[in-house]
Design a protein around this motif. Structure first.
Motif, PDB file in Angstrom:
ATOM      1  N   TRP A 198      -6.249  -5.494  -1.578  1.00 59.03           N
ATOM      2  CA  TRP A 198      -6.134  -4.347  -2.482  1.00 59.03           C
ATOM      3  C   TRP A 198      -4.771  -4.276  -3.164  1.00 59.03           C
ATOM      4  O   TRP A 198      -4.592  -3.468  -4.075  1.00 59.03           O
ATOM      5  CB  TRP A 198      -6.362  -3.036  -1.706  1.00 59.03           C
ATOM      6  CG  TRP A 198      -7.699  -2.955  -1.028  1.00 59.03           C
ATOM      7  CD1 TRP A 198      -7.913  -2.830   0.301  1.00 59.03           C
ATOM      8  CD2 TRP A 198      -8.984  -2.981  -1.643  1.00 59.03           C
ATOM      9  NE1 TRP A 198      -9.262  -2.783   0.573  1.00 59.03           N
ATOM     10  CE2 TRP A 198      -9.944  -2.875  -0.623  1.00 59.03           C
ATOM     11  CE3 TRP A 198      -9.421  -3.103  -2.966  1.00 59.03           C
ATOM     12  CZ2 TRP A 198     -11.308  -2.878  -0.870  1.00 59.03           C
ATOM     13  CZ3 TRP A 198     -10.779  -3.112  -3.219  1.00 59.03           C
ATOM     14  CH2 TRP A 198     -11.703  -2.998  -2.170  1.00 59.03           C
ATOM     15  N   SER A 222      -9.854  -1.362   4.544  1.00 54.54           N
ATOM     16  CA  SER A 222      -9.118  -0.424   3.697  1.00 54.54           C
ATOM     17  C   SER A 222      -7.652  -0.810   3.573  1.00 54.54           C
ATOM     18  O   SER A 222      -7.010  -0.518   2.556  1.00 54.54           O
ATOM     19  CB  SER A 222      -9.227   0.990   4.276  1.00 54.54           C
ATOM     20  OG  SER A 222     -10.561   1.439   4.273  1.00 54.54           O
ATOM     21  N   ALA A 274      -2.137   6.059   0.641  1.00 57.73           N
ATOM     22  CA  ALA A 274      -3.258   5.237   1.108  1.00 57.73           C
ATOM     23  C   ALA A 274      -3.239   5.104   2.628  1.00 57.73           C
ATOM     24  O   ALA A 274      -4.283   5.213   3.296  1.00 57.73           O
ATOM     25  CB  ALA A 274      -3.199   3.860   0.454  1.00 57.73           C
ATOM     26  N   ARG A 320     -11.479   3.466  -0.100  1.00 54.80           N
ATOM     27  CA  ARG A 320     -11.031   4.371   0.960  1.00 54.80           C
ATOM     28  C   ARG A 320     -11.669   5.760   0.817  1.00 54.80           C
ATOM     29  O   ARG A 320     -12.028   6.388   1.821  1.00 54.80           O
ATOM     30  CB  ARG A 320      -9.502   4.474   0.947  1.00 54.80           C
ATOM     31  CG  ARG A 320      -8.808   3.218   1.444  1.00 54.80           C
ATOM     32  CD  ARG A 320      -7.315   3.435   1.566  1.00 54.80           C
ATOM     33  NE  ARG A 320      -6.692   3.619   0.248  1.00 54.80           N
ATOM     34  CZ  ARG A 320      -6.245   2.623  -0.509  1.00 54.80           C
ATOM     35  NH1 ARG A 320      -6.341   1.365  -0.096  1.00 54.80           N
ATOM     36  NH2 ARG A 320      -5.683   2.881  -1.681  1.00 54.80           N
ATOM     37  N   ALA A 349      -8.389   2.507  -3.757  1.00 56.65           N
ATOM     38  CA  ALA A 349      -8.505   3.950  -3.532  1.00 56.65           C
ATOM     39  C   ALA A 349      -9.968   4.382  -3.534  1.00 56.65           C
ATOM     40  O   ALA A 349     -10.371   5.243  -2.730  1.00 56.65           O
ATOM     41  CB  ALA A 349      -7.722   4.700  -4.605  1.00 56.65           C
ATOM     42  N   SER A 376      -4.378   8.273   4.216  1.00 60.28           N
ATOM     43  CA  SER A 376      -5.833   8.418   4.120  1.00 60.28           C
ATOM     44  C   SER A 376      -6.537   7.638   5.221  1.00 60.28           C
ATOM     45  O   SER A 376      -7.487   8.136   5.841  1.00 60.28           O
ATOM     46  CB  SER A 376      -6.301   7.940   2.746  1.00 60.28           C
ATOM     47  OG  SER A 376      -7.717   7.967   2.659  1.00 60.28           O
ATOM     48  N   LEU A 416       0.838  -1.191   0.000  1.00 62.44           N
ATOM     49  CA  LEU A 416       0.000   0.000   0.000  1.00 62.44           C
ATOM     50  C   LEU A 416       0.876   1.245   0.000  1.00 62.44           C
ATOM     51  O   LEU A 416       1.907   1.289   0.672  1.00 62.44           O
ATOM     52  CB  LEU A 416      -0.919   0.010   1.221  1.00 62.44           C
ATOM     53  CG  LEU A 416      -2.039  -1.025   1.250  1.00 62.44           C
ATOM     54  CD1 LEU A 416      -2.818  -0.915   2.560  1.00 62.44           C
ATOM     55  CD2 LEU A 416      -2.984  -0.863   0.075  1.00 62.44           C
TER      56      LEU A 416
END
Length: 341
Positions: A122, A117, A82, A133, A130, A85, A78
């Motif tokens: 992912w 998330s 990310a 999230r 994305a 966030s 990630l």
């Protein structure tokens, strides 16, 4: 089983670390196999990670660490954006939970969403991750903005001492508290307001708070209304609302005009009285027509009484002398207003 057969009498610890790209089906098969080995075979006992980490390492094991993190693995991780966030969602959630009276209704779903998330699923799917999230962050922003100060543009504040009205609205399906409403002025020397007000709102309600304001001069002043959380670590809640307060002195101006008018009336009365006294002292005749008529009528009555012709009480017609005297007096008093021969 192979490890156990190598040294049947020597108990050893093993750390099983599945690859990050393992599918959900493979992970489930591995978990089922370990569970069966523990429950049925009895030759495997699960242990916590801290227990395995405290065990003595095999001297013949390869403990070297690569100098550089492999690029292919770095590309599957990630991104820093990310992770930032997700941390932003956590900070916003902590602030929202602080003002809710039933935080458990929000804490559970959002905790699960944040764990998802950061899921390894992912990796290799940057765009869908994305989007997910962003959806979590947008939903949290909607909940946070449900408790807000409605936008304002221009407020007229009459007089130098008045009350400033600021509203706070709660669109959530539960009551909120632990909030303060603070109103600050960009020019305190021109317009100053009262202290912060505690905010407690029921479900889907709005409330108007009154702030005493004291102005020094007229004109526009920029103001800011901001919600704050309470407690030792107070923080701004939501976005600030800026607006303009137009200060006028309408109320004071009206009082000044009324006061000036009363002063002028009193001065005019004093001047008129002094002029009359001055004329009386100089022996001048008062030329007030009504006063002359009254004095001539009184003189005529005195002459009639001296001549022995007193006025008859209840008589409907005045005597000729009285009429003549009254007419002559009226002619002398009114001059050109005489009518008839």
């Amino acid at each position: 089983m192979t490890v156990s057969r190598q040294r049947p009498d020597d108990q050893r610890s093993l750390l099983v670390m599945p690859p990050r790209t393992m599918s959900a089906g493979t992970a489930k098969a591995l978990a089922d196999a370990l569970g069966a080995a523990s429950a049925q075979g009895g030759w495997v006992a699960p242990a916590r990670l801290d227990t395995v980490a405290a065990a003595t390492a095999d001297s013949r094991a390869n403990d070297s660490v690569p100098g550089d993190y492999p690029g292919d693995l770095r590309g599957s991780e990630l991104s820093a954006t990310a992770l930032s966030s997700v941390m932003g969602v956590q900070n916003g959630l902590d602030q929202l939970l602080l003002i809710l009276t039933q935080p458990q209704r929000v804490r559970g779903p959002f905790n699960a969403a944040m764990v998802r998330s950061m899921s390894t699923q992912w990796r290799g799917q940057a765009d869908p991750g994305a989007a997910y999230r962003d959806g979590v962050q947008s939903y949290l922003a909607n909940l946070t903005s449900a408790v807000r100060v409605p936008a304002k543009s221009v407020i007229t504040l009459p007089g130098d001492n008045a009350t400033l009205l600021i509203s706070v609205k709660n669109d959530l399906n539960q009551a909120v508290g632990n909030l303060q409403l603070r109103v600050s002025s960009a020019q305190v020397n021109r317009l100053n307001v009262g202290q912060a007000e505690a905010v407690v709102l029921d479900t889907t309600t709005a409330r108007t708070f009154r702030f005493p304001a004291k102005a020094q001069v007229n004109g526009p002043v920029q103001m800011t209304a901001q919600l704050w959380t309470t407690g030792p670590d107070a923080q701004p809640y939501g976005k600030p609302v800026t607006f303009t307060v137009e200060v006028t002195s309408v109320a004071s101006g009206v009082m000044y005009v009324i006061g000036a008018g009363l002063v002028l009336i009193v001065l005019a009365g004093v001047r008129f009285s002094l002029q009359r006294k001055k004329r009386s002292a100089a022996g001048e005749v008062d030329l007030d027509p009504e006063r002359l008529l009254e004095e001539e009528a009184a003189a005529a009555e005195r002459e009639a009484a001296a001549a022995g012709e007193p006025a008859q009480e209840g008589s409907e017609e005045p005597s000729e002398s009285s009429v003549a005297s009254g007419a002559d007096a009226r002619d002398r008093a009114t001059g050109d207003e005489k009518v008839g021969p």
